[in-house]
Design a protein around this motif. Sequence first.
Motif, PDB file in Angstrom:
ATOM      1  N   GLY A 164       0.675  -1.228   0.079  1.00 49.44           N
ATOM      2  CA  GLY A 164       0.084   0.049   0.100  1.00 49.44           C
ATOM      3  C   GLY A 164       0.921   1.557  -0.027  1.00 49.44           C
TER       4      GLY A 164
ATOM      5  N   ALA B  24      -6.634   3.162  -6.146  1.00 50.91           N
ATOM      6  CA  ALA B  24      -6.173   3.941  -4.592  1.00 50.91           C
ATOM      7  C   ALA B  24      -6.621   5.162  -4.731  1.00 50.91           C
ATOM      8  CB  ALA B  24      -4.893   3.755  -4.309  1.00 50.91           C
TER       9      ALA B  24
ATOM     10  N   GLY C 194      -9.528   6.908  -2.245  1.00 54.77           N
ATOM     11  CA  GLY C 194      -9.363   7.890  -1.021  1.00 54.77           C
ATOM     12  C   GLY C 194      -9.888   9.366  -1.434  1.00 54.77           C
TER      13      GLY C 194
ATOM     14  N   LEU D  99      -4.354   7.528   1.915  1.00 52.27           N
ATOM     15  CA  LEU D  99      -5.274   6.553   2.797  1.00 52.27           C
ATOM     16  C   LEU D  99      -5.850   5.484   1.806  1.00 52.27           C
ATOM     17  CD1 LEU D  99      -6.887   5.673   5.121  1.00 52.27           C
ATOM     18  CD2 LEU D  99      -8.628   7.286   4.344  1.00 52.27           C
ATOM     19  N   GLY D 100      -6.103   5.790   0.615  1.00 54.42           N
ATOM     20  CA  GLY D 100      -6.598   5.013  -0.392  1.00 54.42           C
ATOM     21  C   GLY D 100      -5.483   3.978  -0.920  1.00 54.42           C
TER      22      GLY D 100
ATOM     23  N   LEU E  29      -5.079   1.333   2.058  1.00 53.73           N
ATOM     24  CA  LEU E  29      -6.336   0.692   2.538  1.00 53.73           C
ATOM     25  C   LEU E  29      -6.349  -0.339   1.133  1.00 53.73           C
ATOM     26  CD1 LEU E  29      -9.041   3.085   3.304  1.00 53.73           C
ATOM     27  CD2 LEU E  29      -7.986   1.261   4.812  1.00 53.73           C
TER      28      LEU E  29
ATOM     29  N   ILE F  51      -4.007  -3.187   1.912  1.00 53.58           N
ATOM     30  CA  ILE F  51      -4.400  -4.019   2.767  1.00 53.58           C
ATOM     31  C   ILE F  51      -5.423  -5.013   2.539  1.00 53.58           C
ATOM     32  CG2 ILE F  51      -5.575  -4.305   5.453  1.00 53.58           C
ATOM     33  CD1 ILE F  51      -3.977  -1.749   6.144  1.00 53.58           C
ATOM     34  N   ILE F  52      -6.382  -4.435   1.713  1.00 48.41           N
ATOM     35  CA  ILE F  52      -7.494  -5.259   1.222  1.00 48.41           C
ATOM     36  C   ILE F  52      -7.067  -6.247   0.081  1.00 48.41           C
ATOM     37  CG2 ILE F  52      -9.515  -4.850  -0.293  1.00 48.41           C
ATOM     38  CD1 ILE F  52      -9.938  -2.253   0.688  1.00 48.41           C
TER      39      ILE F  52
END
Length: 307
Positions: free
Chosen positions: A15, A236, A240, A250-251, A254, A257-258
């Motif tokens: 990420g 991403a 975000g 942030l996007g 995330l 992680i996703i």
Amino acid sequence: MDTLLQQLINGIVQGSIYALVALGYTMVYGIMGLINFAHGEVVMIGAMVAISALGALMALGLPMGLAAPLALAAAMLVCMGLGAGLERIAYRPLRNAPRLTPLITAIGMSIILQNLAMMIWSRNYLTFPSLIEKVSFEVAGAHFSNVQALIVVLAGLSMAGLLLLVYRTRLGMAMRATSQNLAVARLMGVDVDRVIAAAFIIGSAMGALAGFMVGAYYEIAHYQMGFMLGLKAFTAAVLGGIGNLAGAMLGGLLLGIIEALGAGYIGDLTGGFLGSHYQDIFAFVVLIGVLMFRPSGLLGEKTGERA
């Protein structure tokens, strides 16, 4: 628990790379309203130039501790020049054209850069030299390497530096003014052409760093590597809130992680059918979901029509 922590570590590393690339998309979109789909190829060229520079420097007898930062500097300089050239040649003449025209141009530039890279570096996968001796660490049953830690730290420092640039410097103030209203910014004395060129140059420099990180992490590079990486970073940025710097960061985190959790846990639930080989699916499921239920993204800002 150790499996969850391991997937979280892997997701944060991946990420961080997505976030760096996504910042290039979101900077240009925030100022111009343009999706620069050639940005993924800029990242790829950064990795390819780094490989060539490392090979040349090591042939001269330089130690890796000196060759690596010099190769990174060379990759960033080439990508910064490429970003400036793209803005000046491909996008500036189309600044007042209908929105679809620069979008098609961006796709065309992506194809051109990909084919140029194939001509220069061939179709083969290139081996990225090992930059440092890998050392593994263990935390609560999960493992991570010093290379992964270095990627996260460098990405974090780069993103923090970009935020300082945008919110604490005159150039950043000019960027924010231009993103609000290009015509009014020009009337207030802002050199809009210089500001837009700077956005491309800074985004391309961060893309070169991301390309260097991808090469160091996977130890391979290929002329097509920027295509999927660029699409995921664009996802991403949309997740975000494209145009929002914090949203891009942030996007990216995330999405990484996703992907990691999806490849690990959904792969187990489906008996390996949707495992790591199908992790790209999760990125595009996220993109479709965001576009359906929250088109502005998690931290997206509502913007009016640009002048």
